[in-house]
Scaffold this motif. Structure first.
Motif, PDB file in Angstrom:
ATOM      1  N   LEU A 115       0.821  -1.209   0.000  1.00  0.00           N
ATOM      2  CA  LEU A 115       0.000   0.000   0.000  1.00  0.00           C
ATOM      3  C   LEU A 115       0.851   1.254   0.000  1.00  0.00           C
ATOM      4  CD1 LEU A 115      -3.008  -0.148   2.462  1.00  0.00           C
ATOM      5  CD2 LEU A 115      -3.013   0.321   0.023  1.00  0.00           C
ATOM      6  N   PRO A 120      -4.016  -1.187   7.619  1.00  0.00           N
ATOM      7  CA  PRO A 120      -4.554  -2.192   6.711  1.00  0.00           C
ATOM      8  C   PRO A 120      -4.904  -3.466   7.470  1.00  0.00           C
ATOM      9  CG  PRO A 120      -2.322  -1.493   6.044  1.00  0.00           C
ATOM     10  CD  PRO A 120      -2.567  -1.000   7.428  1.00  0.00           C
ATOM     11  N   THR A 140      -7.804  -4.882   3.121  1.00  0.00           N
ATOM     12  CA  THR A 140      -6.905  -5.256   2.020  1.00  0.00           C
ATOM     13  C   THR A 140      -7.056  -6.745   1.718  1.00  0.00           C
ATOM     14  OG1 THR A 140      -5.138  -5.705   3.595  1.00  0.00           O
ATOM     15  CG2 THR A 140      -5.116  -3.550   2.532  1.00  0.00           C
TER      16      THR A 140
END
Ligand SMILES: Nc1ncnc2c1ncn2[C@@H]1O[C@H](COP(=O)(O)OP(=O)(O)OP(=O)(O)O)[C@@H](O)[C@H]1O
Ligand SMILES: [Mg+2]
Length: 207
Positions: free
Chosen positions: A19, A107, A140
């Motif tokens: 990310l 995440p 995610t």
């Protein structure tokens, strides 16, 4: 002064570095001046990603610095400073990070264990550093098919957690991007476009 966006988690391997690299790429594509600082001194995925990209003759379109090489004065004319951290950071480091960051992005995969780890981290941020209001969870590795992501998102929201509207779906193209030390938009894969669009949408939601 730049917006400081820190990406952290209590669980390893949730997709922080993927990310961090991709959000820095998306912000750069949008014309913002971004720098990525790799504070994961042990694994250093982002730094290695950048070094391999340079070796292959296609450098990443933004600088990646190690925490030791950061000169604070040089950061002032940037729009965004992203920070990639190690999994399960020491509480002392987490406090420092939470104090520095305008936004903490956590995440988490949609599985129960990962969601519990994200909730535990948010509780700590709330109790110890009153930073929970600056923290957001992003789901995610969400399966493309089925409702697992939507259900996880509703579950978190029901317990008062701020969750990003954008979910980063599970696409092998991200793994290819890591192997090739590039951004997913450069990978030859049928899912390149939706993968990059997830990242762009998340970047717009954040900054
Ligand atoms: N959206 C995604 N879809 C598919 N694979 C992904 C996705 N995001 C990350 N991955 C893969 O998951 C693995 C872990 O990702 P990554 O290294 O970014 O996690 P991390 O949280 O930074 O790990 P660490 O805690 O070790 O630093 C990598 O193989 C990566 O390619
Ligand atoms: Mg990492």
């Amino acid at each position: 002064m730049p917006t400081v966006l820190a990406i952290t988690s209590d669980k390893g391997g949730v997709g922080k570095s993927t990310l961090a690299v991709h959000l820095a790429g998306a912000l750069t594509e949008r014309g913002l001046k971004a720098v990525l600082i790799d504070e994961d001194g042990r694994v250093g995925t982002s730094l290695k990603w950048a070094a391999r990209a340079t070796q292959r003759g296609c450098p990443l379109p933004f600088p990646v610095l190690s925490a030791d090489d950061v000169k604070p004065k040089r950061l002032t004319d940037l729009d965004v400073v992203l920070i990639d951290t190690e999994g399960r950071p020491k509480r002392k480091d987490l406090r420092a990070l939470a104090t520095q960051a305008d936004l903490l992005l956590i995440p988490s995969g949609p599985g129960t264990l990962e969601l519990d780890a994200a909730r535990g981290l948010l509780d700590y941020l709330d109790d110890e550093v009153s930073a929970a209001r600056r923290a957001r969870v992003v789901l995610t590795r969400v399966p493309v098919q089925g409702k697992v992501g939507k259900e996880a998102s509703e579950d978190l929201r029901d317990s008062g957690v701020t969750v990003c509207n954008t979910m980063i779906r599970n696409f092998t193209a991200y793994q290819r991007a890591a192997e090739l030390a590039t951004l997913v938009r450069e990978v030859r894969d049928p899912r390149t476009v939706p993968a990059w669009n997830d990242i762009l949408a998340l970047s717009r939601e954040l900054i």
